[in-house]
Write a protein that holds these residues in place. Sequence first.
Motif, PDB file in Angstrom:
ATOM      1  N   SER A  50       3.189 -28.701  48.837  1.00 14.49           N
ATOM      2  CA  SER A  50       3.186 -29.435  49.952  1.00 14.49           C
ATOM      3  C   SER A  50       4.347 -29.295  50.469  1.00 14.49           C
ATOM      4  O   SER A  50       3.935 -28.327  51.614  1.00 14.49           O
ATOM      5  CB  SER A  50       2.744 -30.916  49.890  1.00 14.49           C
ATOM      6  OG  SER A  50       1.811 -30.834  49.358  1.00 14.49           O
ATOM      7  N   LEU A  51       5.492 -29.381  50.103  1.00  8.74           N
ATOM      8  CA  LEU A  51       6.840 -29.320  50.776  1.00  8.74           C
ATOM      9  C   LEU A  51       6.507 -27.889  51.439  1.00  8.74           C
ATOM     10  O   LEU A  51       7.041 -27.142  52.288  1.00  8.74           O
ATOM     11  CB  LEU A  51       8.377 -29.502  50.221  1.00  8.74           C
ATOM     12  CG  LEU A  51       9.681 -29.109  50.341  1.00  8.74           C
ATOM     13  CD1 LEU A  51       9.401 -30.283  52.274  1.00  8.74           C
ATOM     14  CD2 LEU A  51      10.633 -30.282  49.543  1.00  8.74           C
ATOM     15  N   MET A  52       6.550 -26.986  50.403  1.00 11.25           N
ATOM     16  CA  MET A  52       6.926 -25.408  50.936  1.00 11.25           C
ATOM     17  C   MET A  52       5.798 -25.160  51.740  1.00 11.25           C
ATOM     18  O   MET A  52       6.199 -24.328  52.429  1.00 11.25           O
ATOM     19  CB  MET A  52       6.502 -24.524  49.665  1.00 11.25           C
ATOM     20  CG  MET A  52       6.822 -23.028  49.536  1.00 11.25           C
ATOM     21  SD  MET A  52       6.374 -21.811  48.275  1.00 11.25           S
ATOM     22  CE  MET A  52       4.124 -22.379  47.635  1.00 11.25           C
ATOM     23  N   PHE A  53       4.692 -24.832  51.703  1.00 13.78           N
ATOM     24  CA  PHE A  53       3.579 -24.898  53.042  1.00 13.78           C
ATOM     25  C   PHE A  53       4.057 -25.520  54.228  1.00 13.78           C
ATOM     26  O   PHE A  53       4.064 -24.188  55.030  1.00 13.78           O
ATOM     27  CB  PHE A  53       2.299 -25.627  52.384  1.00 13.78           C
ATOM     28  CG  PHE A  53       1.263 -25.281  51.419  1.00 13.78           C
ATOM     29  CD1 PHE A  53       1.776 -23.394  50.757  1.00 13.78           C
ATOM     30  CD2 PHE A  53       0.019 -25.761  50.930  1.00 13.78           C
ATOM     31  CE1 PHE A  53       1.090 -23.056  49.484  1.00 13.78           C
ATOM     32  CE2 PHE A  53      -0.294 -25.413  49.626  1.00 13.78           C
ATOM     33  CZ  PHE A  53      -0.149 -24.126  48.981  1.00 13.78           C
ATOM     34  N   LEU A  54       4.669 -26.674  54.146  1.00  9.09           N
ATOM     35  CA  LEU A  54       5.066 -27.168  55.500  1.00  9.09           C
ATOM     36  C   LEU A  54       6.462 -26.370  56.077  1.00  9.09           C
ATOM     37  O   LEU A  54       6.270 -26.087  57.785  1.00  9.09           O
ATOM     38  CB  LEU A  54       4.982 -28.753  55.616  1.00  9.09           C
ATOM     39  CG  LEU A  54       5.309 -29.430  57.007  1.00  9.09           C
ATOM     40  CD1 LEU A  54       5.073 -29.214  57.568  1.00  9.09           C
ATOM     41  CD2 LEU A  54       6.280 -30.855  56.420  1.00  9.09           C
ATOM     42  N   ALA A 378      -0.418 -25.164  58.763  1.00 13.90           N
ATOM     43  CA  ALA A 378       1.323 -25.522  57.385  1.00 13.90           C
ATOM     44  C   ALA A 378       0.757 -26.875  57.631  1.00 13.90           C
ATOM     45  O   ALA A 378       1.062 -27.504  56.283  1.00 13.90           O
ATOM     46  CB  ALA A 378       2.315 -24.811  58.603  1.00 13.90           C
ATOM     47  N   LEU A 379      -0.040 -27.271  58.661  1.00  8.48           N
ATOM     48  CA  LEU A 379       0.314 -28.791  58.814  1.00  8.48           C
ATOM     49  C   LEU A 379      -0.983 -28.938  57.657  1.00  8.48           C
ATOM     50  O   LEU A 379      -0.741 -29.798  56.358  1.00  8.48           O
ATOM     51  CB  LEU A 379      -0.036 -29.569  60.283  1.00  8.48           C
ATOM     52  CG  LEU A 379       0.725 -29.118  60.720  1.00  8.48           C
ATOM     53  CD1 LEU A 379       0.610 -29.413  62.141  1.00  8.48           C
ATOM     54  CD2 LEU A 379       2.106 -30.432  60.623  1.00  8.48           C
ATOM     55  N   ILE A 383      -0.907 -31.540  54.140  1.00  5.85           N
ATOM     56  CA  ILE A 383      -1.540 -32.550  54.399  1.00  5.85           C
ATOM     57  C   ILE A 383      -2.947 -32.998  53.205  1.00  5.85           C
ATOM     58  O   ILE A 383      -2.443 -33.913  52.255  1.00  5.85           O
ATOM     59  CB  ILE A 383      -2.403 -32.930  55.934  1.00  5.85           C
ATOM     60  CG1 ILE A 383      -1.208 -33.036  57.071  1.00  5.85           C
ATOM     61  CG2 ILE A 383      -3.570 -33.748  55.945  1.00  5.85           C
ATOM     62  CD1 ILE A 383      -2.075 -32.534  58.469  1.00  5.85           C
ATOM     63  N   ALA A 384      -2.863 -31.707  52.787  1.00  7.61           N
ATOM     64  CA  ALA A 384      -4.319 -31.738  51.776  1.00  7.61           C
ATOM     65  C   ALA A 384      -3.063 -32.149  50.362  1.00  7.61           C
ATOM     66  O   ALA A 384      -3.574 -33.150  49.478  1.00  7.61           O
ATOM     67  CB  ALA A 384      -4.774 -30.331  51.414  1.00  7.61           C
TER      68      ALA A 384
END
Length: 455
Positions: A50-54, A378-379, A383-384
Amino acid sequence: MSDTSVKLSFTEKFGYGLGDLAANFVFQALMALQLDFYTKTFGLTAAQTSLMFLVVGLSSACFNPVMGVIADRTNTRWGRFRPWLLWTSVPFGVIGILTFTTPNFSPMGKLIYAWCTYLLLRLIYAANNVPYASLNGVMTDDPNERNSIATYRQMFANTAGFIVGSLAVPMVKFLGGNNSARGYQLTMGSFLALSVVFFLIAFAVSKERIQPDVRQKTSVARDLGDLVRNGPWITLFLVTVFYFTALLIRGNVMLPYFENCAGNRILFSWFNGFGLIALLIGVACSTALTKRIGKRMLFFVSMLLTGVLCIALFFIPATATVPIIGLEVLRQFAFGCSGPVLWSMMGDVADFGEWKTGRRATGTVTAAVVFALWVGVALGGAIAGWLLSLYGYQSDAVQTDHALLGIRLIASVYSGAAFLAAAVCLLFYGITMKLNMTISHDLTERRKGYSSPAS
């Protein structure tokens, strides 16, 4: 009829659409498979992913407006936007394969590798997709013909969604056996080899017809200033953020939904298969519906129904396979009707800006909306992952009742709320069906004095 309003041939529309088939082999994988790949195969935790995606998602999204400025100032014998399909085709394929490759590194080494390859993938995607999306706005200035072009590309984009959603999971199993890392590498390698070919075809058959006034002076500050004063663009920006946030929230959780709540991972492919057939039918109906009720109304109704039908999933038992697939067929048809409209509207808001200011910056306008797309991606992905962590989801483990509840809520209520937010934003979109035709007519008359098509 002016050259800018010419009716495009089937060959040009079909070939242009292949470019979205090529790009969506990656984009659909990012929506439906990336969380599963990184957590179950690559070895990252949901929180790390999640951190990487954001972080990567938001930082690379900022490259889209930069790419729009670059594309607007590209001058070749092929035009401003077409050559980028040629230049980025092979790097797109190579980086895509590397992203879905799991190296034999230490945990920290794998984390660094994941961040680097994911960032490179997002950058090359922007370098390819911003010019590609901008092409729609310069192939013709006929609003209905522009929507027809967008219908072709959306049909192909959703065909990629059908292929990835229905075949990727079985292909990973078939090609990799018990080695899912090898399965992912070979599966995505097959898709990306086709992507290179399709990008080259799109480059070869498309043509840029609308050119800025040769008297227009280049000014990044002026282009950006025109953008923030373009009310329809601001609305479309917000719609796009919510639209793709909703897609990524839902897309990243449906595989865990079927594996853990329904108890059958293979049902994910059946669910996607039937749903995406309905989606393609909806896309095919889009042009006829926009001619009857206009783009804004169709988009609004589509988002409203999509949000309501998403939320309805929560009230169906996860083991009720037939009702769930039936609901998805209805939802995907409603969603599909709006599919080409978003991309067609990008050209419309560029037209609106030119109509108001006398200046055209198709790449900048398109890139700014694509920036919103990637902000939503990204969000939505972050978020997922965060919601799954919040509810206690653990990959390769028996899920608690609280985690199962979280998966069901993410798949239904949370994603549905984002679609409804997009519907609310569309109430403020100022380009009506009548205004769209007026703008098209006025700009066609203006361009007769300075339009010169690229060969």
